[in-house]
Design a protein around this motif. Structure first.
Motif, PDB file in Angstrom:
ATOM      1  N   SER A  64      50.505  10.798  63.117  1.00  0.00           N
ATOM      2  CA  SER A  64      50.546  11.842  62.091  1.00  0.00           C
ATOM      3  C   SER A  64      49.165  12.343  61.684  1.00  0.00           C
ATOM      4  CB  SER A  64      51.282  11.320  60.848  1.00  0.00           C
ATOM      5  OG  SER A  64      52.604  10.925  61.170  1.00  0.00           O
ATOM      6  N   THR A  65      48.111  11.784  62.250  1.00  0.00           N
ATOM      7  CA  THR A  65      46.760  12.237  61.937  1.00  0.00           C
ATOM      8  C   THR A  65      46.103  12.800  63.191  1.00  0.00           C
ATOM      9  OG1 THR A  65      45.950   9.969  62.308  1.00  0.00           O
ATOM     10  CG2 THR A  65      46.437  10.611  60.043  1.00  0.00           C
ATOM     11  N   PRO A  66      45.245  13.800  63.041  1.00  0.00           N
ATOM     12  CA  PRO A  66      44.616  14.424  64.214  1.00  0.00           C
ATOM     13  C   PRO A  66      43.718  13.447  64.972  1.00  0.00           C
ATOM     14  CG  PRO A  66      44.377  15.802  62.262  1.00  0.00           C
ATOM     15  CD  PRO A  66      44.872  14.470  61.789  1.00  0.00           C
ATOM     16  N   LEU A  67      43.683  13.630  66.283  1.00  0.00           N
ATOM     17  CA  LEU A  67      42.803  12.817  67.120  1.00  0.00           C
ATOM     18  C   LEU A  67      41.351  13.004  66.719  1.00  0.00           C
ATOM     19  CD1 LEU A  67      42.151  11.044  69.581  1.00  0.00           C
ATOM     20  CD2 LEU A  67      42.345  13.095  71.016  1.00  0.00           C
ATOM     21  N   LEU A  68      40.978  14.211  66.335  1.00  0.00           N
ATOM     22  CA  LEU A  68      39.582  14.476  65.956  1.00  0.00           C
ATOM     23  C   LEU A  68      39.163  13.606  64.775  1.00  0.00           C
ATOM     24  CD1 LEU A  68      36.974  16.062  66.189  1.00  0.00           C
ATOM     25  CD2 LEU A  68      38.013  17.862  64.778  1.00  0.00           C
ATOM     26  N   ILE A  69      40.026  13.486  63.777  1.00  0.00           N
ATOM     27  CA  ILE A  69      39.706  12.664  62.606  1.00  0.00           C
ATOM     28  C   ILE A  69      39.519  11.207  63.025  1.00  0.00           C
ATOM     29  CG2 ILE A  69      40.532  11.856  60.374  1.00  0.00           C
ATOM     30  CD1 ILE A  69      39.715  14.779  60.439  1.00  0.00           C
ATOM     31  N   GLN A  70      40.370  10.720  63.905  1.00  0.00           N
ATOM     32  CA  GLN A  70      40.272   9.333  64.361  1.00  0.00           C
ATOM     33  C   GLN A  70      38.969   9.101  65.124  1.00  0.00           C
ATOM     34  OE1 GLN A  70      43.900   8.620  66.550  1.00  0.00           O
ATOM     35  NE2 GLN A  70      45.161   9.417  64.873  1.00  0.00           N
ATOM     36  N   LEU A  71      38.573  10.069  65.939  1.00  0.00           N
ATOM     37  CA  LEU A  71      37.312   9.939  66.680  1.00  0.00           C
ATOM     38  C   LEU A  71      36.112   9.930  65.736  1.00  0.00           C
ATOM     39  CD1 LEU A  71      38.034  12.367  69.652  1.00  0.00           C
ATOM     40  CD2 LEU A  71      37.770   9.898  69.808  1.00  0.00           C
ATOM     41  N   LEU A  72      36.149  10.808  64.747  1.00  0.00           N
ATOM     42  CA  LEU A  72      35.039  10.862  63.792  1.00  0.00           C
ATOM     43  C   LEU A  72      34.927   9.561  62.996  1.00  0.00           C
ATOM     44  CD1 LEU A  72      35.417  14.515  62.462  1.00  0.00           C
ATOM     45  CD2 LEU A  72      33.745  13.656  64.103  1.00  0.00           C
ATOM     46  N   LEU A  73      36.060   8.977  62.645  1.00  0.00           N
ATOM     47  CA  LEU A  73      36.037   7.702  61.919  1.00  0.00           C
ATOM     48  C   LEU A  73      35.455   6.595  62.788  1.00  0.00           C
ATOM     49  CD1 LEU A  73      39.473   7.765  60.057  1.00  0.00           C
ATOM     50  CD2 LEU A  73      37.196   7.970  59.039  1.00  0.00           C
ATOM     51  N   LEU A  74      35.852   6.562  64.052  1.00  0.00           N
ATOM     52  CA  LEU A  74      35.352   5.522  64.946  1.00  0.00           C
ATOM     53  C   LEU A  74      33.845   5.646  65.166  1.00  0.00           C
ATOM     54  CD1 LEU A  74      38.163   5.452  67.671  1.00  0.00           C
ATOM     55  CD2 LEU A  74      37.617   3.623  66.061  1.00  0.00           C
ATOM     56  N   PHE A  75      33.380   6.874  65.316  1.00  0.00           N
ATOM     57  CA  PHE A  75      31.981   7.077  65.693  1.00  0.00           C
ATOM     58  C   PHE A  75      31.032   7.102  64.495  1.00  0.00           C
ATOM     59  CE2 PHE A  75      28.366   9.717  67.221  1.00  0.00           C
ATOM     60  CZ  PHE A  75      27.967   8.891  68.256  1.00  0.00           C
ATOM     61  N   TYR A  76      31.494   7.679  63.381  1.00  0.00           N
ATOM     62  CA  TYR A  76      30.600   7.846  62.241  1.00  0.00           C
ATOM     63  C   TYR A  76      30.866   6.884  61.090  1.00  0.00           C
ATOM     64  CZ  TYR A  76      29.094  12.201  64.436  1.00  0.00           C
ATOM     65  OH  TYR A  76      28.583  13.132  65.308  1.00  0.00           O
ATOM     66  N   ALA A  77      32.101   6.401  60.953  1.00  0.00           N
ATOM     67  CA  ALA A  77      32.417   5.525  59.824  1.00  0.00           C
ATOM     68  C   ALA A  77      32.196   4.049  60.151  1.00  0.00           C
ATOM     69  CB  ALA A  77      33.868   5.743  59.376  1.00  0.00           C
ATOM     70  N   ILE A 154      48.126  14.029  81.931  1.00  0.00           N
ATOM     71  CA  ILE A 154      47.657  15.405  82.081  1.00  0.00           C
ATOM     72  C   ILE A 154      47.173  15.959  80.736  1.00  0.00           C
ATOM     73  CG2 ILE A 154      48.394  17.748  82.654  1.00  0.00           C
ATOM     74  CD1 ILE A 154      50.306  16.488  84.701  1.00  0.00           C
ATOM     75  N   VAL A 155      47.945  15.684  79.680  1.00  0.00           N
ATOM     76  CA  VAL A 155      47.534  16.128  78.347  1.00  0.00           C
ATOM     77  C   VAL A 155      46.220  15.469  77.944  1.00  0.00           C
ATOM     78  CG1 VAL A 155      48.153  16.096  75.908  1.00  0.00           C
ATOM     79  CG2 VAL A 155      49.896  16.607  77.619  1.00  0.00           C
ATOM     80  N   LEU A 156      46.064  14.203  78.285  1.00  0.00           N
ATOM     81  CA  LEU A 156      44.852  13.476  77.919  1.00  0.00           C
ATOM     82  C   LEU A 156      43.626  14.068  78.608  1.00  0.00           C
ATOM     83  CD1 LEU A 156      44.795   9.680  77.350  1.00  0.00           C
ATOM     84  CD2 LEU A 156      42.850  10.767  78.424  1.00  0.00           C
ATOM     85  N   PHE A 157      43.793  14.497  79.868  1.00  0.00           N
ATOM     86  CA  PHE A 157      42.694  15.171  80.558  1.00  0.00           C
ATOM     87  C   PHE A 157      42.244  16.393  79.764  1.00  0.00           C
ATOM     88  CE2 PHE A 157      43.395  13.080  84.778  1.00  0.00           C
ATOM     89  CZ  PHE A 157      42.074  12.782  85.022  1.00  0.00           C
ATOM     90  N   LYS A 158      43.206  17.142  79.250  1.00  0.00           N
ATOM     91  CA  LYS A 158      42.875  18.370  78.530  1.00  0.00           C
ATOM     92  C   LYS A 158      42.365  18.100  77.127  1.00  0.00           C
ATOM     93  CE  LYS A 158      46.959  20.083  79.455  1.00  0.00           C
ATOM     94  NZ  LYS A 158      48.117  21.014  79.532  1.00  0.00           N
ATOM     95  N   GLU A 159      42.500  16.861  76.653  1.00  0.00           N
ATOM     96  CA  GLU A 159      41.998  16.495  75.329  1.00  0.00           C
ATOM     97  C   GLU A 159      40.523  16.077  75.362  1.00  0.00           C
ATOM     98  OE1 GLU A 159      43.277  16.827  72.454  1.00  0.00           O
ATOM     99  OE2 GLU A 159      45.337  16.123  72.293  1.00  0.00           O
ATOM    100  N   THR A 160      39.995  15.804  76.547  1.00  0.00           N
ATOM    101  CA  THR A 160      38.622  15.298  76.616  1.00  0.00           C
ATOM    102  C   THR A 160      37.567  16.234  76.018  1.00  0.00           C
ATOM    103  OG1 THR A 160      38.516  16.095  78.916  1.00  0.00           O
ATOM    104  CG2 THR A 160      39.022  13.761  78.573  1.00  0.00           C
ATOM    105  N   PRO A 161      37.743  17.565  76.023  1.00  0.00           N
ATOM    106  CA  PRO A 161      36.712  18.400  75.384  1.00  0.00           C
ATOM    107  C   PRO A 161      36.488  18.091  73.911  1.00  0.00           C
ATOM    108  CG  PRO A 161      38.060  19.757  76.809  1.00  0.00           C
ATOM    109  CD  PRO A 161      38.709  18.401  76.769  1.00  0.00           C
ATOM    110  N   ILE A 162      37.482  17.497  73.253  1.00  0.00           N
ATOM    111  CA  ILE A 162      37.321  17.173  71.839  1.00  0.00           C
ATOM    112  C   ILE A 162      36.265  16.079  71.632  1.00  0.00           C
ATOM    113  CG2 ILE A 162      39.001  15.298  71.569  1.00  0.00           C
ATOM    114  CD1 ILE A 162      40.039  16.750  69.092  1.00  0.00           C
TER     115      ILE A 162
END
Length: 238
Positions: A64-77, A154-162
C-alpha cells in the motif's frame, strides 16, 4: 530537432556500459523477491494467529506504499540508525522486499490451488511437514504460477529507473545525464526504450521456454507413470 543517427551511435556504447547495472539490479531484486515470497506466504497461512496477522499487516503495508518511499527510507533513513547501504544494495533490497509482498500472494494462490486430496495423501503416507512441502505441495504449486511470476519480472525491469532517486546510475539516469550535456534527449530516451523492450521481451521468451519445459516434464512423468501401471496390470493379467 531532427533525429541524428551519428549521435545515437555515439552514445550507445555509454548506455550499454551501464546496462549491466540495470540487469543486475532487476535480477537480484527478483531473486530476493522469489526467495522471500515463499516464507511470507507460509507465514500468512500459519495457524498461529499472531504470526499470520503480523505477516498480513506487513504485506498490506508494503503493497500500500509506493516503492519510491521505501527506497528513500532504506537509503536515507537507515543511516540515521547506523545502517549504511550502497545505492545498489539499497535498490536490490527495496525491489526485493516490495515485490516479495506480491510474490507471497502468487505463492499463496498456487498453494491453495493444490487439491485437498494431496494433503490427505501426505498425511496417510506419514510425511513430515518438510517432506509434504518440498516433495508434494511446492512442486505442484509453483509451475502453474510461473507466468504470473514472469510478469512481475518484466514489471521489475521497468521499475529500475526509479533507482536513480537513490543515486544509482542505471540506463535512464545515464540517458538524462547525456541529454543534459548535449540537449538532445530524443536519441537517448529512444535507445533506452529499445533496450528495455529487448530486456522485457527476452525475459518473456526465456520464461515461456521454462514453462514449456516444465509442462513437457510433467507430461512425460505422467505418461511414464501410466506406462508403468499398464505394464504392471498386464503382468497381473498374465
Amino acid at each position: 530537432m531532427k533525429w541524428s543517427w551519428d549521435y545515437a551511435w555515439t552514445i550507445l556504447p555509454e548506455l550499454l556500459a551501464v546496462l549491466p547495472v540495470t540487469i543486475a539490479a532487476a535480477l537480484c531484486g527478483f531473486a530476493l523477491a522469489v526467495v522471500l515470497g515463499l516464507p511470507l506466504a507460509l507465514g500468512k497461512r500459519s495457524g498461529h494467529k499472531a504470526l499470520s496477522r503480523t505477516v498480513s499487516l506487513a504485506l498490506e503495508l508494503i503493497r500500500s506504499t509506493p516503492l519510491l518511499i521505501q527506497l528513500l527510507l532504506l537509503f536515507y533513513a537507515l543511516p540515521l540508525y547506523g545502517v549504511r547501504l550502497s545505492p545498489f544494495a539499497a535498490g536490490v533490497l527495496g525491489l526485493g522486499i516490495h515485490y516479495a509482498a506480491y510474490m507471497a500472494e502468487v505463492y499463496r494462490s498456487g498453494i491453495e490451488a493444490v487439491p485437498a486430496g494431496q494433503w490427505e495423501a501426505a498425511k496417510a503416507l506419514n510425511f513430515t511437514p518438510r517432506q509434504t512441502w518440498m516433495r508434494l505441495i511446492i512442486p505442484q504449486a509453483v509451475p502453474p504460477v510461473l507466468p504470473v511470476m514472469g510478469n512481475y519480472l518484466i514489471v521489475l525491469f521497468k521499475e529500475t529507473p526509479i533507482l536513480s532517486a537513490i543515486t544509482l546510475v542505471e540506463i535512464l539516469q545515464k540517458a538524462k545525464s547525456l541529454g543534459s550535456v548535449s540537449f538532445r534527449y530524443i536519441e537517448a530516451f529512444t535507445l533506452v526504450g529499445v533496450l528495455f523492450f529487448l530486456l522485457s521481451y527476452g525475459s518473456s521468451l526465456l520464461l515461456k521456454q521454462l514453462e514449456n519445459g516444465l509442462r513437457r516434464k510433467r507430461q512425460t512423468g505422467r505418461y511414464t507413470k501410466k506406462g508403468g501401471m499398464a505394464r504392471e496390470r498386464s503382468g497381473l493379467d498374465g
